[in-house]
Design an enzyme around this catalytic site. Structure first.
Site, PDB file in Angstrom:
ATOM      1  N   ASP A 189       0.792  -1.250   0.000  1.00  0.00           N
ATOM      2  CA  ASP A 189       0.000   0.000   0.000  1.00  0.00           C
ATOM      3  C   ASP A 189       0.820   1.295   0.000  1.00  0.00           C
ATOM      4  OD1 ASP A 189      -1.866  -1.976   0.289  1.00  0.00           O
ATOM      5  OD2 ASP A 189      -2.736  -1.238   2.154  1.00  0.00           O
TER       6      ASP A 189
ATOM      7  N   LYS B 237      -6.719  -4.831  -3.059  1.00  0.00           N
ATOM      8  CA  LYS B 237      -7.346  -5.492  -1.914  1.00  0.00           C
ATOM      9  C   LYS B 237      -8.356  -4.568  -1.233  1.00  0.00           C
ATOM     10  CE  LYS B 237      -3.521  -4.368   1.271  1.00  0.00           C
ATOM     11  NZ  LYS B 237      -4.232  -3.508   2.215  1.00  0.00           N
TER      12      LYS B 237
ATOM     13  N   CYS C  75      -2.059  -2.547   7.740  1.00  0.00           N
ATOM     14  CA  CYS C  75      -2.072  -3.473   6.600  1.00  0.00           C
ATOM     15  C   CYS C  75      -0.853  -4.380   6.537  1.00  0.00           C
ATOM     16  CB  CYS C  75      -2.252  -2.689   5.309  1.00  0.00           C
ATOM     17  SG  CYS C  75      -3.907  -1.978   5.202  1.00  0.00           S
TER      18      CYS C  75
HETATM   19  C1  C5J Z   1      -3.017   0.656   5.543  1.00  0.00           C
HETATM   20  C2  C5J Z   1      -4.724   1.857   6.711  1.00  0.00           C
HETATM   21  N1  C5J Z   1      -2.530   0.449   4.325  1.00  0.00           N
HETATM   22  N2  C5J Z   1      -3.904   2.265   7.673  1.00  0.00           N
HETATM   23  N3  C5J Z   1      -4.262   1.184   5.635  1.00  0.00           N
HETATM   24  O1  C5J Z   1      -2.359   0.402   6.540  1.00  0.00           O
HETATM   25  O2  C5J Z   1      -5.893   2.121   6.769  1.00  0.00           O
END
Ligand code: C5J
Length: 222
Positions: free
Chosen positions: A24, A129, A162
Site C-alpha cells: 500500500d 485489496k 495493513c
Molecule cells: C493501511 C490503513 N494500508 N492504515 N491502511 O495500513 O488504513
C-alpha cells in the site's frame, strides 16, 4: 541458501522461494489530501521511508527476485466496501468521496495510485485489496502457491495495520515472513516499535525483523 542477520535469529533465505511484498505505498496514505491525512494523520512521517522502500525494490529486481505490490482500494460502485468500513472514524473524506486527488481509495483514481517512484515494473504483480490483509478477497495465496513462493519479505505502510495484518495472514498460511525495519512506517511511532517487537517475540511467532542493509546483502549473495 543465504543467511540474513535478523531478529530473533538469522533468517535462512531461499532464493528460489522468496518474494518481496510492498504493501500500500499509495498516494492516499503518504500525500496530503489523501485518506491518511483525512483521518488526522501526519503523512510526512510515512512518506520518509520512500527512498528505503525504493532501495529494497531495486535490490530485489537486481537479484532477479519477484516483487509484488498491493493497493488498498475499492470498486467505483462501492460493492466491496462494507458499510462498517465506510462509516468508521471521522475523516474529512470517507472512502468513495471526491477528494483533492479524486475519489478516496477507489481503484483507478489518482490518489489511489502507487507512488510514481515506487511504481510497479512491467510484469510485476499488483494485488488490489478491499481489506487490510492482502489475502482477504484476493488471489494472492493462489498466485504465490503457483510460483512455489514460501518466504515473504515485507515493506510498506502502515506497520501495524495493513502490513501486520498481511503478515499474520501469511504466517497462518505457512509462509515465512520477514519485515524490513527501515522500509515500513506507521503514523504512530510507538505502534511501529510495538509491532516489530510482537512479530519477533516468542521465537518469531509471526516472523522475523531485519535491517535493510542486511536484507540487501543477503539477497545479493543468495
Ligand atoms: C493501511 C490503513 N494500508 N492504515 N491502511 O495500513 O488504513
Amino acid at each position: 541458501m543465504a543467511e540474513i542477520k535478523a531478529e530473533p535469529f538469522p533468517f535462512r533465505l531461499d532464493r528460489d522461494a522468496v518474494a518481496l511484498i510492498v504493501i500500500d505505498m499509495q498516494r492516499d496514505f503518504t500525500e496530503e489530501g489523501g485518506f491518511g491525512e483525512s483521518l488526522g494523520n501526519d503523512v510526512a512521517r510515512v512518506a520518509k521511508i520512500v527512498p528505503d522502500v525504493k532501495r529494497l525494490i531495486e535490490g530485489f529486481r537486481a537479484a532477479g527476485l519477484p516483487v509484488i505490490h498491493t493497493m488498498e482500494c475499492h470498486r467505483p460502485d462501492l460493492s466491496d466496501l462494507p458499510r462498517a468500513k465506510r462509516e468508521r472514524g471521522r475523516p474529512h473524506f470517507r472512502i468513495g468521496d471526491e477528494g483533492p486527488m479524486g475519489r478516496i481509495l477507489i481503484a483507478g483514481e489518482p490518489g489511489t495510485a502507487i507512488l510514481p517512484e515506487l511504481a510497479p515494473a512491467v510484469g510485476e504483480t499488483v494485488i488490489e485489496k478491499p481489506g487490510k490483509g492482502a489475502f482477504y478477497a484476493t488471489p494472492l495465496d493462489y498466485i504465490l502457491k503457483e510460483r512455489d513462493i514460501g518466504q515473504l519479505v515485507f515493506a510498506g505502510v502502515t506497520t501495524e495495520v495493513c502490513v501486520q495484518t498481511t503478515m499474520r495472514e501469511a504466517n497462518d498460511r505457512g509462509y515465512e515472513c520477514l519485515l524490513v525495519e527501515e522500509a515500513t512506517e506507521s503514523y504512530f511511532p510507538e505502534f511501529k516499535s510495538a509491532t516489530l517487537a510482537m512479530i519477533r517475540a516468542q521465537g518469531a511467532i509471526v516472523g522475523w525483523t531485519a535491517h535493510l542493509a542486511d536484507v540487501l546483502r543477503g539477497i545479493a549473495h543468495a
